[in-house]
Structures are given as structure tokens and as C-alpha cells.
Design a protein around this motif. Sequence first.
Motif, PDB file in Angstrom:
ATOM      1  N   ARG A 152      59.993  27.079  49.771  1.00 26.81           N
ATOM      2  CA  ARG A 152      60.314  25.661  49.960  1.00 26.81           C
ATOM      3  C   ARG A 152      60.826  25.018  48.669  1.00 26.81           C
ATOM      4  NH1 ARG A 152      55.830  24.508  52.523  1.00 26.81           N
ATOM      5  NH2 ARG A 152      56.731  25.296  54.462  1.00 26.81           N
ATOM      6  N   ILE A 155      64.476  25.638  48.776  1.00 32.06           N
ATOM      7  CA  ILE A 155      65.098  24.781  49.786  1.00 32.06           C
ATOM      8  C   ILE A 155      65.255  23.360  49.259  1.00 32.06           C
ATOM      9  CG2 ILE A 155      64.819  23.764  52.081  1.00 32.06           C
ATOM     10  CD1 ILE A 155      63.311  26.339  52.890  1.00 32.06           C
ATOM     11  N   ASN A 158      68.126  22.291  47.127  1.00 31.32           N
ATOM     12  CA  ASN A 158      69.352  22.053  47.903  1.00 31.32           C
ATOM     13  C   ASN A 158      70.581  22.839  47.439  1.00 31.32           C
ATOM     14  OD1 ASN A 158      70.513  20.819  50.152  1.00 31.32           O
ATOM     15  ND2 ASN A 158      71.440  19.209  48.901  1.00 31.32           N
ATOM     16  N   ILE A 162      71.518  30.057  50.806  1.00 33.55           N
ATOM     17  CA  ILE A 162      70.340  30.808  50.378  1.00 33.55           C
ATOM     18  C   ILE A 162      70.430  32.209  50.973  1.00 33.55           C
ATOM     19  CG2 ILE A 162      67.834  31.044  50.468  1.00 33.55           C
ATOM     20  CD1 ILE A 162      67.603  28.040  50.478  1.00 33.55           C
ATOM     21  N   VAL A 193      63.919  29.471  55.958  1.00 36.30           N
ATOM     22  CA  VAL A 193      65.063  28.688  55.481  1.00 36.30           C
ATOM     23  C   VAL A 193      65.808  28.064  56.652  1.00 36.30           C
ATOM     24  CG1 VAL A 193      67.250  28.759  54.242  1.00 36.30           C
ATOM     25  CG2 VAL A 193      65.313  30.095  53.402  1.00 36.30           C
ATOM     26  N   GLU A 196      63.671  25.188  58.309  1.00 40.36           N
ATOM     27  CA  GLU A 196      63.373  24.003  57.513  1.00 40.36           C
ATOM     28  C   GLU A 196      64.597  23.355  56.877  1.00 40.36           C
ATOM     29  OE1 GLU A 196      60.260  24.773  54.716  1.00 40.36           O
ATOM     30  OE2 GLU A 196      58.893  25.577  56.230  1.00 40.36           O
ATOM     31  N   SER A 197      65.782  23.885  57.121  1.00 48.37           N
ATOM     32  CA  SER A 197      66.977  23.306  56.499  1.00 48.37           C
ATOM     33  C   SER A 197      68.211  23.645  57.322  1.00 48.37           C
ATOM     34  CB  SER A 197      67.149  23.842  55.076  1.00 48.37           C
ATOM     35  OG  SER A 197      67.650  25.172  55.090  1.00 48.37           O
ATOM     36  N   THR A 201      72.552  30.687  55.486  1.00 50.08           N
ATOM     37  CA  THR A 201      71.752  31.841  55.073  1.00 50.08           C
ATOM     38  C   THR A 201      72.592  33.109  55.120  1.00 50.08           C
ATOM     39  OG1 THR A 201      70.903  31.990  57.343  1.00 50.08           O
ATOM     40  CG2 THR A 201      69.482  30.948  55.694  1.00 50.08           C
TER      41      THR A 201
END
Length: 311
Positions: A152, A155, A158, A162, A193, A196-197, A201
Motif C-alpha cells: 500500500r 500504491i 501513485n 506497478i 494493486v 485498491e487502485s 499492472t
Amino acid sequence: MSSRRKPDWLKMRPPSGERFTDIKETLRGHDLHTVCEEASCPNMGECWSGRDGPGTATFMLMGDRCSRGCNFCDVQTGGMEPLDPDEPANVAESVAEIGLDYVVLTSVDRDDLDDQGAGHFAQTIREIKARDPSILVEVLIPDFQGEEDLVRKIIDANPDVIAHNVETVERRQFPVRDRRAGYEQSLKVLDQVNRESDIYTKTSVMLGVGEYDHEVYQTLGDLREVGVDVVTLGQYLQPSRSHLDVAEYVHPQKFETWRRVAEEEFDFLYCASGPMVRSSYKAGELFVDAVLREGKSIEEAREDARRAASD
């Protein structure tokens, strides 16, 4: 080295050129490392020299020694040193000096640190973005032993992409990877990832380490199930006699087949697939750049990336 003779399609262009020299001198001036050099990447000459743009270098954070000992990797293991508190700022300054508009950050594993280096990683992202918010930052992160609070931290910094590499199919995780890594743990990181965002990826799979076709197919399915957007597939090359043997040199035509399977059957946004492809690979970065910066469609971005890779 492996007793298998390398086929013609694995011939490499040696690093050269003024741009290559300039980047290397800038990195040395700031006492920085790149995974390009430490992991003996075969594309270093192409990426550092550049063609039409400023070139690409993948910065390796937190030193040049890893707390893990994966059997495919040429990075040294053990002898961990304290983090350099100036490294995040030095990386950001080097990015400005080189003139990059797309930056790739990765790191060694630092299981010896309380937060496994997640905070240091996040600070480097913030330093780069603070100097120029328009720079696209891709990070290739460790698994942080699956600790969600540490993932996190990345994440929350920003970055634009990722990445975390699953490396190989489930059955071959060991002996390919260190026993502290694992297939499910890597999938968990990528899944977090995506849950939560809305950050893109990415992951990478090596071929030629003893995997079967149905296992590659299953891996692609598992990766897409947790929402991975971009996948790269490349040929494993043995760095030294002490590393894992090459089980097979996979033909370029087979790599092309896997690309089609990934994009057309599993609907990955983009797949870079070829013998010399690595996780931080110029074509993949060009794809993300075209989508995020230029606002191109997926098909337009794919075509641009493929054209750049074949030039």
C-alpha cells in the motif's frame, strides 16, 4: 554455462554509442545502480543508446546486493548495507540530467529492513514526481512478503505502473526463485494493486526453465484473473555456470503464438513476447506511454510498440 548452444536468434548487439556513455557517466556520478548492468540485461545497448528518444534505464534502488538468492538472477546475494538516504533525490536528479520522460524503478529484495524498503521506494517515486509531474514512473517491486501495508505504501506514492514479476509457472517457482518467494504470494500482490487502485499492472514470465505449454497457458489465465494489464514473456539465459541451466531455447515463432494467446484470448492490454524481451522492456514502456500520455487507443498503442520493437 549451459551445454546447449545458443541459436542465431539470440545474438546480441554490444552496448555502444554516445548516448550509452552519457547515461553511464551520469549514473556513476551519482553512485547509482541499474538492473540493466547488475542483471546483465541483453537489451542494455538498445535501451541506453536509444533510437528516436532519450533512451531508457531501469534504476535499481537500495544497493546492488539482494537478501534473496534466486537461481536465475545475476544480482549478488548477501552482505547487505544500510540504505543511502540521499538515493531518492539522486535518482530524481539523474532522471532530470538524462532527460527521461519515462522512468523505471526496481530494487533488490531487502528482507533485512523493517519495512523491506517500501518507504524508500515510495520516497523515490515522490521525489521524481515532485520535480516533474509529467514524468511517467513505472515501478517493478518486490513481493514485500505479501504484507499489504507495505504494498500500500507503493500504491499511495501513485506511480503510473506497478509491476511485480511472477517469473515462472507455479510448478517451477523453486528451483527458479528463492524459497521466500512464491506463486500465490506474487498473485496476491498484483491482485491487491488492482483491487485498491486504478494503476496499470504488469508482470513478466521467463520461458525455457522447464515449463510445459499448458502451464504457461494456466499462468496467463491466473494473471488475467487478478487483473494484470500487461505481460512480458522472454527467454531465460543462464548468467553463469552456478545458475540454473537453460532447459530449452524457445523459438521466436512460439513467442509470437503466446503473444496472440495473451492479447486475443486472455485480453491483456498488451503483451511483449520474444526471446530478448525482459520485464523492463522498451516496447512495453512505449505502449504505456502512448496510452497514458498521448491518449491513443489500445490498438494504436500496440501497433506503435510493435513497430518500435521491430525497427
